[in-house]
Design a protein around this motif. Structure first.
Motif, PDB file in Angstrom:
ATOM      1  N   SER A 104       0.817  -1.215   0.000  1.00 34.79           N
ATOM      2  CA  SER A 104       0.000   0.000   0.000  1.00 34.79           C
ATOM      3  C   SER A 104       0.847   1.259   0.000  1.00 34.79           C
ATOM      4  CB  SER A 104      -0.893   0.005   1.241  1.00 34.79           C
ATOM      5  OG  SER A 104      -0.079   0.112   2.394  1.00 34.79           O
ATOM      6  N   MET A 148       2.681   1.870   2.629  1.00 36.87           N
ATOM      7  CA  MET A 148       2.910   2.130   4.050  1.00 36.87           C
ATOM      8  C   MET A 148       3.551   0.926   4.739  1.00 36.87           C
ATOM      9  SD  MET A 148       2.074   5.200   4.445  1.00 36.87           S
ATOM     10  CE  MET A 148       2.339   5.146   6.198  1.00 36.87           C
ATOM     11  N   PHE A 175      -2.513   5.484  -6.711  1.00 36.15           N
ATOM     12  CA  PHE A 175      -2.641   6.630  -5.811  1.00 36.15           C
ATOM     13  C   PHE A 175      -4.066   6.899  -5.347  1.00 36.15           C
ATOM     14  CE2 PHE A 175       1.122   7.456  -8.485  1.00 36.15           C
ATOM     15  CZ  PHE A 175       2.066   7.296  -7.484  1.00 36.15           C
ATOM     16  N   PHE A 229      -6.386   4.085  -4.937  1.00 37.45           N
ATOM     17  CA  PHE A 229      -6.759   2.934  -4.119  1.00 37.45           C
ATOM     18  C   PHE A 229      -5.582   2.398  -3.305  1.00 37.45           C
ATOM     19  CE2 PHE A 229      -9.576   2.144  -8.065  1.00 37.45           C
ATOM     20  CZ  PHE A 229     -10.441   3.149  -7.666  1.00 37.45           C
ATOM     21  N   SER A 271      -5.342  16.567  -5.567  1.00 38.08           N
ATOM     22  CA  SER A 271      -5.779  16.448  -6.954  1.00 38.08           C
ATOM     23  C   SER A 271      -6.995  15.542  -7.062  1.00 38.08           C
ATOM     24  CB  SER A 271      -4.643  15.921  -7.827  1.00 38.08           C
ATOM     25  OG  SER A 271      -4.078  14.781  -7.249  1.00 38.08           O
ATOM     26  N   ALA A 299      -9.886  10.951  -3.822  1.00 39.01           N
ATOM     27  CA  ALA A 299      -9.290   9.644  -3.572  1.00 39.01           C
ATOM     28  C   ALA A 299      -7.820   9.588  -3.983  1.00 39.01           C
ATOM     29  CB  ALA A 299     -10.078   8.576  -4.316  1.00 39.01           C
ATOM     30  N   ASP A 300      -7.163  10.726  -4.047  1.00 37.64           N
ATOM     31  CA  ASP A 300      -5.752  10.729  -4.414  1.00 37.64           C
ATOM     32  C   ASP A 300      -4.912  10.857  -3.154  1.00 37.64           C
ATOM     33  OD1 ASP A 300      -3.207  11.143  -5.310  1.00 37.64           O
ATOM     34  OD2 ASP A 300      -3.842  12.300  -7.044  1.00 37.64           O
ATOM     35  N   MET A 301      -4.228   9.784  -2.813  1.00 29.49           N
ATOM     36  CA  MET A 301      -3.481   9.732  -1.560  1.00 29.49           C
ATOM     37  C   MET A 301      -1.985  10.008  -1.763  1.00 29.49           C
ATOM     38  SD  MET A 301      -5.662   9.074   0.683  1.00 29.49           S
ATOM     39  CE  MET A 301      -7.344   9.201   0.191  1.00 29.49           C
ATOM     40  N   SER A 302      -1.612  10.409  -2.989  1.00 32.35           N
ATOM     41  CA  SER A 302      -0.177  10.484  -3.278  1.00 32.35           C
ATOM     42  C   SER A 302       0.561  11.460  -2.364  1.00 32.35           C
ATOM     43  CB  SER A 302       0.049  10.839  -4.742  1.00 32.35           C
ATOM     44  OG  SER A 302      -0.740  11.935  -5.121  1.00 32.35           O
ATOM     45  N   ILE A 342       0.784   9.998   1.350  1.00 30.14           N
ATOM     46  CA  ILE A 342       1.656   8.810   1.409  1.00 30.14           C
ATOM     47  C   ILE A 342       3.110   9.236   1.228  1.00 30.14           C
ATOM     48  CG2 ILE A 342       2.310   6.695   0.187  1.00 30.14           C
ATOM     49  CD1 ILE A 342      -0.633   6.138  -0.294  1.00 30.14           C
ATOM     50  N   VAL A 361       4.327  10.986   4.417  1.00 29.00           N
ATOM     51  CA  VAL A 361       4.561  10.061   5.535  1.00 29.00           C
ATOM     52  C   VAL A 361       5.823   9.247   5.281  1.00 29.00           C
ATOM     53  CG1 VAL A 361       3.631   8.023   6.719  1.00 29.00           C
ATOM     54  CG2 VAL A 361       2.134   9.959   6.227  1.00 29.00           C
ATOM     55  N   ARG A 362       5.940   8.721   4.057  1.00 29.94           N
ATOM     56  CA  ARG A 362       7.127   7.920   3.747  1.00 29.94           C
ATOM     57  C   ARG A 362       8.383   8.780   3.721  1.00 29.94           C
ATOM     58  NH1 ARG A 362       6.984   2.758   1.958  1.00 29.94           N
ATOM     59  NH2 ARG A 362       9.141   2.978   2.608  1.00 29.94           N
ATOM     60  N   GLN A 406     -10.176   3.222   4.682  1.00 32.41           N
ATOM     61  CA  GLN A 406      -9.175   2.777   3.704  1.00 32.41           C
ATOM     62  C   GLN A 406      -7.774   3.210   4.150  1.00 32.41           C
ATOM     63  OE1 GLN A 406      -9.955   3.174  -0.561  1.00 32.41           O
ATOM     64  NE2 GLN A 406      -7.948   4.095  -0.799  1.00 32.41           N
ATOM     65  N   ILE A 432      -4.445   0.733   5.452  1.00 30.27           N
ATOM     66  CA  ILE A 432      -3.095   0.641   4.863  1.00 30.27           C
ATOM     67  C   ILE A 432      -2.030   1.159   5.832  1.00 30.27           C
ATOM     68  CG2 ILE A 432      -3.976   0.837   2.508  1.00 30.27           C
ATOM     69  CD1 ILE A 432      -2.941   3.709   2.431  1.00 30.27           C
ATOM     70  N   GLY A 433      -2.436   1.513   7.033  1.00 30.87           N
ATOM     71  CA  GLY A 433      -1.464   1.929   8.049  1.00 30.87           C
ATOM     72  C   GLY A 433      -1.040   3.374   7.936  1.00 30.87           C
ATOM     73  N   LEU A 434      -1.896   4.216   7.354  1.00 32.71           N
ATOM     74  CA  LEU A 434      -1.535   5.620   7.151  1.00 32.71           C
ATOM     75  C   LEU A 434      -1.852   6.483   8.369  1.00 32.71           C
ATOM     76  CD1 LEU A 434      -0.498   7.467   4.784  1.00 32.71           C
ATOM     77  CD2 LEU A 434      -2.883   7.922   4.270  1.00 32.71           C
ATOM     78  N   SER A 440     -13.168   3.576  -1.529  1.00 26.94           N
ATOM     79  CA  SER A 440     -12.906   4.419  -2.708  1.00 26.94           C
ATOM     80  C   SER A 440     -13.187   3.656  -3.989  1.00 26.94           C
ATOM     81  CB  SER A 440     -11.451   4.895  -2.720  1.00 26.94           C
ATOM     82  OG  SER A 440     -11.245   5.790  -1.686  1.00 26.94           O
ATOM     83  N   ALA A 441     -12.756   2.405  -4.020  1.00 25.58           N
ATOM     84  CA  ALA A 441     -12.958   1.590  -5.231  1.00 25.58           C
ATOM     85  C   ALA A 441     -14.447   1.352  -5.460  1.00 25.58           C
ATOM     86  CB  ALA A 441     -12.216   0.267  -5.105  1.00 25.58           C
TER      87      ALA A 441
END
Lengths: 330, 459
Positions: A76, A78, A289, A291, B73, B76-79, B82, B85-86, B103, B107-109, B402-403
């Motif tokens: 994911s 993460m 990005f 899902f 953007s 549902a855009d997590m870029s 993520i 965080v990374r 969601q 994913i551990g966000l 989201s999906a």
């Protein structure tokens, strides 16, 4: 026998380095035999290109390799990736949206690439005319390529407005009906294909370089033999442009497989209506990005890479039948 | 300068540039600094108002709250998050669409807040969370843990232009929420009377289409008892007869009001990415649409003299209650945040009664904090939406939320366009989402999900 009807000569290519009797056989022996100045020059040279080498290693080779590894995992972005074997690839072959996105991309490539080559070649021929204002024409023909894809997309949204857009105004003038291209699954693809043609200037410049590389003496000889402009194009220009055509074809196919920006903006990132403009890269981006399925997205990327590679190899294989490299000899 | 000196010099300059750029990125740090990714640029003043109020409290003394607007953007855009965080540059607090919480948690966000409640509050997490609407807490709950506090909520209703209705000879009492809940049949008849077609077949004025604006599959699905997930069997149920009936609704309307014609109407009078002032409703071209309380702010700003009103969503039968759904935002703590008591105090202030009673009257939406609702800390024009809340629920809190949303939105268009039958749409959605959910075998949504929530002041 070449396509131009001229036989090739045995003259050496200028790109070939002259061979010397004293040159050592292996690279290692050659390195050992280098002078101190040559060694220093080599080190300096490597140092100067080191940003590029580092760039390729860090930003291309590493991500590509890592992406291949990730394609066998559930990830994911993460938590640590979880190994799932070929599951992502199995999913990709059963995912109805992958099938839809692939067929959309193939549709785009099949029309946009040949059309793009035709437009670029036409522009290049126009840019190559022996008229006084040619520099101005070249600028005008090339200028649309400088418009960023996102700006062109916004222009097209206005241009294609079903009631007020110029496209429909012109149609109305000739008694045609109002057409809402962006509201139709096939129409939106056609609109994006049309948009892509505004970037033909780059390919046209490469065609222009190819055109200017054809020796004028061949045309003079053809004219003496009574060949008209059409015959000259078929017998001289086109065959001698085939190496350039091959290059533009490969880059065109590569670009078509990655079509993204125009479709993303025109459809507000949805690819709708009816996923008509959901191209492969858009679905890949959404998967990664939207899902957060980076493992699956990596598998999609690997499949795209393999498809691109297979297409390139197929084009190279076919190119043996249509590409002519005799221009140097001529 | 010889070559050696040049190379050394170039190396030093490069190193200095890297150092300077990395210094430029790092701002103030420490336990008294909170880095906050807030609302959009147009709502910065609301974030700033809450910050100033907090700094004036005892807990806020000596604190520094850095507000950043990070443009997204897409919902549902997590870029961005993520990547942050990374990359070790995550904010301490993030204003996030609540719908994505499960969601993102899966994913551990995000960091769960239950340990913070246990550490810093005198009451149990369950009791502490009772300060907010239940469905909003449910939407932030994943595997028994809560991942943030809900800041705002809304509901979907029918927004109409009284002038257009009157010009079409419609009796406005039919739309008066005090007197009547309109049925689908009545709505269809009103839509017919409003719609005008020119000689070329283009809509000059249009009544209503159920797939436009907030006319999502969920908007009608809850009224038709369509469920996405069955807790008892832990399976996705997007191919149920209820979902088929939702898509039949779209297909039925598209038969009379073809998708292509409606799309051409909107592309003409309200094209994609047009400014908020360019609305078919404002220009008197559109009679009705589906919208929510957030529109109140825009209506007041861009069409202050236009009689724009809200009423209940349509129902199938006259005697049944109107059902709707609520979205909204939340404040969450991304992984990598500097989690301190100071951060907890600010989160509690911002998402609690003080922050909500500052923000919501300005924003137009409804509070999720029960005390703020009870004390009417919202725009009075949103009162009808408060009345909707007991019959409202959130979108299903699923790791594939989201999906599922994406699939429902796409097939809505496909059915309206006629390229898919309602049954095919339902089956296609099931085929797409069920395998994704299989990765979360045995997952259950909170038991309270889907049950009526307590809302003070609502009838």
């Amino acid at each position: 026998m070449s396509a131009t009807g001229l036989s090739s000569t045995s003259a050496p290519s200028i790109a070939e380095p002259p061979s010397t009797a004293t040159e050592p056989a292996s690279g290692r022996r050659r390195r050992r035999g280098m002078t101190a100045t040559n060694k220093r020059n080599l080190r300096t040279g490597l140092l100067f290109i080191s940003p590029w080498i580092v760039g390729v290693l860090v930003f291309i080779l590493y991500p590509v390799t890592y992406s291949i590894v990730l394609s066998f995992t559930r990830y994911s972005g993460m938590d640590a990736p979880t190994w799932v074997g070929v599951q992502n690839y199995i999913t990709a072959f059963t995912d109805p949206l992958v099938a839809k996105a692939t067929s959309n991309t193939i549709f785009f490539a099949l029309i946009a690439v040949p059309l793009g080559l035709l437009v670029a070649l036409t522009l290049a021929i126009a840019m190559n005319q022996n008229v006084r204002e040619v520099a101005l024409y070249r600028t005008i023909f090339y200028a649309p390529s400088l418009i960023p894809a996102f700006a062109m997309s916004f222009i097209f949204i206005v241009f294609l407005n079903p009631q007020f857009g110029l496209f429909n105004q012109v149609l109305n003038l000739f008694g045609g009906p109002n057409i809402n291209l962006l509201g139709d699954p096939t129409g939106v693809k056609i609109a994006i294909i049309l948009m892509a043609q505004f970037g033909a200037g780059n390919a046209a410049l490469i065609f222009l370089a190819g055109l200017r590389n054809i020796p004028k003496t061949i045309y003079e000889a053809a004219r003496v033999d009574g060949a008209g402009p059409g015959r000259q194009f078929v017998a001289i220009t086109f065959p001698l442009l085939t190496p350039v055509l091959l290059f533009n074809l490969i880059t065109g196919v590569s670009g078509a497989l990655q079509v993204f920006t125009e479709a993303y903006i025109v459809t507000n990132g949805t690819g709708d209506p009816d996923a008509g403009a959901l191209f492969y890269m858009m679905y890949l981006y959404k998967t990664a990005f939207g899902f957060a399925e980076l493992g699956y997205a990596s598998a999609l990327a690997v499949l795209l890479f393999l498809a691109g590679l297979a297409l390139a190899l197929m084009i190279f294989w076919l190119s043996r039948r249509f590409v002519n490299y005799d221009v140097e000899a001529a | 300068m010889d070559r050696r000196e040049f190379l050394v010099g170039a190396g030093v300059v490069t190193a200095a540039a890297f150092t300077a750029s990395s210094c430029a990125r790092s701002g103030p740090t420490g336990d008294h600094v909170i880095r906050y990714w807030g609302m959009g640029a147009s709502d910065t003043d609301k974030d700033e108002a809450v910050r100033e109020a907090f700094l004036a409290t005892e807990e806020g003394q000596g604190m520094q709250i850095v507000i950043d607007q990070v443009p997204s953007s897409g919902v549902a855009d997590m870029s961005q998050i993520i990547t942050a965080v990374r990359g070790g540059t995550a904010p301490d607090l993030w204003w996030m669409d609540r719908f994505n919480a499960v969601q993102n948690a899966s994913i551990g966000l995000l960091e769960p807040i239950d340990p913070l409640i246990e550490e810093y509050e005198d009451v149990s997490p369950e009791e502490f969370k009772r300060q907010w609407i239940q469905f909003a807490i449910d939407e932030l709950t994943y595997d028994g843990q809560t991942y943030g506090l809900p800041t705002s909520t809304d509901a979907r209703g029918l927004l109409y232009n009284e002038n257009v209705l009157l010009e079409s000879g419609i009796d406005l009492d039919m739309f008066d929420p005090e007197q009547h809940v309109i049925t689908w049949d009545e709505l269809r008849e009103v839509a017919r009377r409003i719609t005008q077609v020119d000689s070329r077949g283009n809509y000059e004025r249009f009544g209503f289409a159920p797939w436009i604006d907030e006319g999502w599959a969920y908007t009608w699905g809850f009224g038709l008892n369509a469920q996405v997930y069955d807790n008892a069997t832990a399976t996705i149920t997007l191919d149920s007869p209820e979902w088929v009936s939702v898509f039949e609704l779209f297909a039925d309307w598209a038969e009379e009001f073809p998708y292509a014609s409606v799309d051409a109407f909107y592309a003409t009078y309200q094209p994609p990415n047009s400014p908020p002032s360019q609305s078919a409703l404002f220009s008197g071209r559109l009679g009705m649409t589906t919208s929510g309380p957030w529109a109140i702010q825009g209506n007041e700003k861009y069409a202050p003299d236009l009689p724009l009103s809200f009423t209940w969503l349509p129902v199938t039968h006259a005697d049944e209650p109107s059902r709707t759904w609520s979205g909204g935002q939340s404040l969450v703590i991304p992984k990598g945040a500097n989690v301190t008591k100071n951060l907890w105090e600010y989160l509690k202030f911002h998402a609690g009664y003080p922050g909500q009673s500052i923000i919501q009257p300005l924003l137009g939406n409804l509070p999720t904090n029960l005390r703020a609702i009870e004390e009417d800390a919202f725009n009075p024009k949103a009162e009808l939406f408060r009345q909707m809340l007991p019959n409202s629920t959130s979108r299903p809190p699923l790791p594939v939320g989201s999906a599922a949303w994406d699939a429902l939105a796409r097939t809505r268009g496909s059915v309206a366009l006629g390229s898919m039958s309602p049954t095919e749409a339902a089956q296609s959605n099931q085929a797409l989402i069920a395998p994704k959910m299989e990765l979360f075998a045995g997952y259950t949504m909170p038991e309270t999900y889907g049950t009526p929530s307590e809302v003070p002041g609502a009838q």
